[in-house]
Design an enzyme around this catalytic site. Structure first.
Site, mmCIF file in Angstrom:
data_model
loop_
_atom_site.group_PDB
_atom_site.id
_atom_site.type_symbol
_atom_site.label_atom_id
_atom_site.label_comp_id
_atom_site.label_asym_id
_atom_site.label_seq_id
_atom_site.Cartn_x
_atom_site.Cartn_y
_atom_site.Cartn_z
ATOM 1 N N GLY A 10 0.761 -1.143 0.218
ATOM 2 C CA GLY A 10 0.048 0.005 -0.038
ATOM 3 C C GLY A 10 0.959 1.248 0.030
ATOM 4 O O GLY A 10 0.369 2.283 0.454
ATOM 5 N N ALA A 16 2.012 3.371 -2.211
ATOM 6 C CA ALA A 16 1.517 4.716 -3.075
ATOM 7 C C ALA A 16 0.247 5.516 -2.472
ATOM 8 O O ALA A 16 -0.093 6.371 -2.935
ATOM 9 C CB ALA A 16 1.195 4.198 -4.377
ATOM 10 N N GLY A 17 -0.312 4.661 -1.294
ATOM 11 C CA GLY A 17 -1.265 5.591 -0.617
ATOM 12 C C GLY A 17 -0.984 6.775 0.271
ATOM 13 O O GLY A 17 0.088 7.191 0.461
ATOM 14 N N GLY A 57 1.006 5.069 2.883
ATOM 15 C CA GLY A 57 2.091 4.555 2.670
ATOM 16 C C GLY A 57 3.241 5.337 1.988
ATOM 17 O O GLY A 57 4.337 5.033 2.151
ATOM 18 N N ARG A 98 -10.872 6.749 5.418
ATOM 19 C CA ARG A 98 -12.149 7.082 5.811
ATOM 20 C C ARG A 98 -12.588 8.397 5.285
ATOM 21 O O ARG A 98 -11.493 9.259 4.739
ATOM 22 C CB ARG A 98 -11.884 7.122 7.451
ATOM 23 C CG ARG A 98 -12.023 5.910 8.145
ATOM 24 C CD ARG A 98 -12.674 6.061 9.518
ATOM 25 N NE ARG A 98 -11.785 6.908 10.487
ATOM 26 C CZ ARG A 98 -12.497 7.654 11.331
ATOM 27 N NH1 ARG A 98 -13.416 7.525 11.774
ATOM 28 N NH2 ARG A 98 -11.357 8.567 12.150
ATOM 29 N N SER A 124 -3.883 -1.134 8.326
ATOM 30 C CA SER A 124 -5.088 -1.049 7.560
ATOM 31 C C SER A 124 -6.504 -1.139 8.658
ATOM 32 O O SER A 124 -6.472 -2.123 9.397
ATOM 33 C CB SER A 124 -5.241 -2.249 6.611
ATOM 34 O OG SER A 124 -4.189 -2.352 6.024
ATOM 35 N N ASN A 125 -7.389 -0.252 8.173
ATOM 36 C CA ASN A 125 -8.513 -0.105 9.346
ATOM 37 C C ASN A 125 -9.526 -0.836 8.923
ATOM 38 O O ASN A 125 -9.624 -1.271 7.503
ATOM 39 C CB ASN A 125 -9.028 1.398 9.316
ATOM 40 C CG ASN A 125 -8.356 1.947 10.619
ATOM 41 O OD1 ASN A 125 -8.084 1.616 11.746
ATOM 42 N ND2 ASN A 125 -7.893 3.177 10.380
ATOM 43 N N ASP A 142 -2.864 6.316 18.653
ATOM 44 C CA ASP A 142 -3.654 6.889 19.836
ATOM 45 C C ASP A 142 -2.748 7.235 20.981
ATOM 46 O O ASP A 142 -2.965 8.193 21.637
ATOM 47 C CB ASP A 142 -4.391 5.524 20.394
ATOM 48 C CG ASP A 142 -5.335 5.150 19.203
ATOM 49 O OD1 ASP A 142 -5.895 5.872 18.359
ATOM 50 O OD2 ASP A 142 -5.437 3.588 19.032
ATOM 51 N N HIS A 177 -8.764 0.063 18.706
ATOM 52 C CA HIS A 177 -8.162 1.057 17.683
ATOM 53 C C HIS A 177 -9.309 1.791 17.046
ATOM 54 O O HIS A 177 -9.187 2.020 15.881
ATOM 55 C CB HIS A 177 -7.130 0.953 16.793
ATOM 56 C CG HIS A 177 -6.594 1.910 15.950
ATOM 57 N ND1 HIS A 177 -5.954 3.017 16.475
ATOM 58 C CD2 HIS A 177 -6.536 2.069 14.634
ATOM 59 C CE1 HIS A 177 -5.635 3.801 15.521
ATOM 60 N NE2 HIS A 177 -5.723 3.109 14.492
ATOM 61 N N MET A 208 -0.538 9.300 10.763
ATOM 62 C CA MET A 208 -0.528 7.862 11.343
ATOM 63 C C MET A 208 0.646 7.024 10.285
ATOM 64 O O MET A 208 1.342 6.242 10.902
ATOM 65 C CB MET A 208 -1.699 7.240 10.120
ATOM 66 C CG MET A 208 -2.001 6.005 10.093
ATOM 67 S SD MET A 208 -2.477 5.019 11.825
ATOM 68 C CE MET A 208 -1.131 4.228 12.241
#
Length: 332
Positions: A8, A10-11, A14, A82, A119-120, A151, A178, A229
């Protein structure tokens, strides 16, 4: 030679995470994987004058297998972010399939790697990962961690101003899970806690629990908490990498509780049970070292105050549902 793979890459999380890992002095090889755009990210990062080599892979031509081969640490921020109005549970149906497929890749091509799941929803995706690894006979509870460090980072930052302290010097233990009310920051253990009013504590807890919403709203729907994050994920990755190099440390993480070969697992289950349920996973400070998770620091649960006990009762109830959802996704 230490190899790190980011799935991931390229996100939104990431890319900054890949940058931070490229700068880490203990990383010899950095492998980037994503379904789109990752060659450009890799080309950009490859110009940075640190000593680690870098490769980028797309799914074609067994790209995931090549990205994962011989990896010591796999970090997974893959998935959709999200959006306004979305809870972490709303992400489940999309991200669960992504995590499952990556877990199969890890089980097949990097079965001895340490895995950090970003990853959520982490409360459900980590159980998915565990079930897949277990199906392949390669699950090691010491090597699978859900990243809840954000957190802790938020707790340190938000309380620092009220206590007149430096955030970098604080280390607030955060337990539970989380997402939302499953997140329980244990502010009562901090020196100076008595200076805080009940209203201030309530506001702090709520802000930590829903800090992600604060970022989503501030970005007007254009993104979620990506930079913070990435930093939080890097903090935990740094401790794992140092552990591989022989150093020991402590960090909160979402870990498996039902393996009594882990020091403190049995005691943690008993303490969590007092708050209303039996759980397979729980976020809690853990001792890290060359083998990964070397102990579960259950002592923090023995020191909670009455307010935190009530928060934990709510958290445990919700966590049971979240964990079962992830487990059922694989078990059918």
């Amino acid at each position: 030679m230490t190899k790190v793979t980011i799935c991931g890459a390229a996100g939104g999380i990431g890319q900054p995470l890949s940058l931070l890992v490229k700068l880490h002095p203990l990383v010899d090889q950095l492998s980037l994987f994503d379904v789109v755009n990752v060659p450009g990210v890799g080309a950009d990062l490859s110009h940075i004058d640190t000593d680690s080599s870098l490769e980028s892979f797309l799914p074609a031509d067994d790209g995931l297998a090549k990205a994962l081969k011989d990896s010591d640490l796999v970090i997974i921020p893959a998935g959709v972010p999200r959006k306004p109005g979305m809870s972490r549970d709303d992400l489940f149906n999309i991200n669960a399939g992504i995590v499952r497929d990556l877990a199969v890749g890890v089980a097949t091509h990097a079965p001895k790697a340490f895995v950090l799941v970003i990853s959520n929803p982490v409360n459900s995706t980590v159980p998915i990962f565990k079930e897949v690894l277990a199906k392949h006979g390669v699950f090691d509870p010491r090597r699978l961690l859900g990243v809840t460090t954000l957190d802790c980072v938020r707790s340190n930052t938000f309380v620092a101003g009220l206590l007149g302290a430096k955030a970098s010097k604080l280390d607030v233990a955060v337990v539970g899970g989380h997402s939302g009310e499953t997140i329980v920051p244990l502010f009562s253990s901090l020196p100076g806690y008595s200076k805080l009013s009940d209203a201030e504590v309530d506001a702090l807890v709520h802000r930590v629990q829903y800090g992600g919403d604060e970022v989503v709203q501030a970005k007007n729907g254009a993104g979620s908490a990506t930079l913070s994050m990435a930093y939080a994920g890097y903090k935990l990755a740094d401790q794992i990498l140092k552990g591989l190099n022989g150093e020991k440390s402590t960090s909160s993480a979402f870990v498996y509780l039902k393996d009594d070969s882990l020091s403190g697992a049995k005691e943690t289950r008993a303490l969590v049970g007092k708050f209303g349920g039996e759980l397979d996973f729980f976020a809690i400070p853990v001792g890290l070292g060359p083998k990964g998770v070397e102990s579960i620091e259950y002592g923090v649960l023995e020191k909670v105050n009455a307010k935190e006990e009530e928060l934990l009762k709510v958290a445990v109830g919700q966590l049971g549902v979240n964990i079962a959802k992830g487990t059922a996704f694989i078990k059918g």
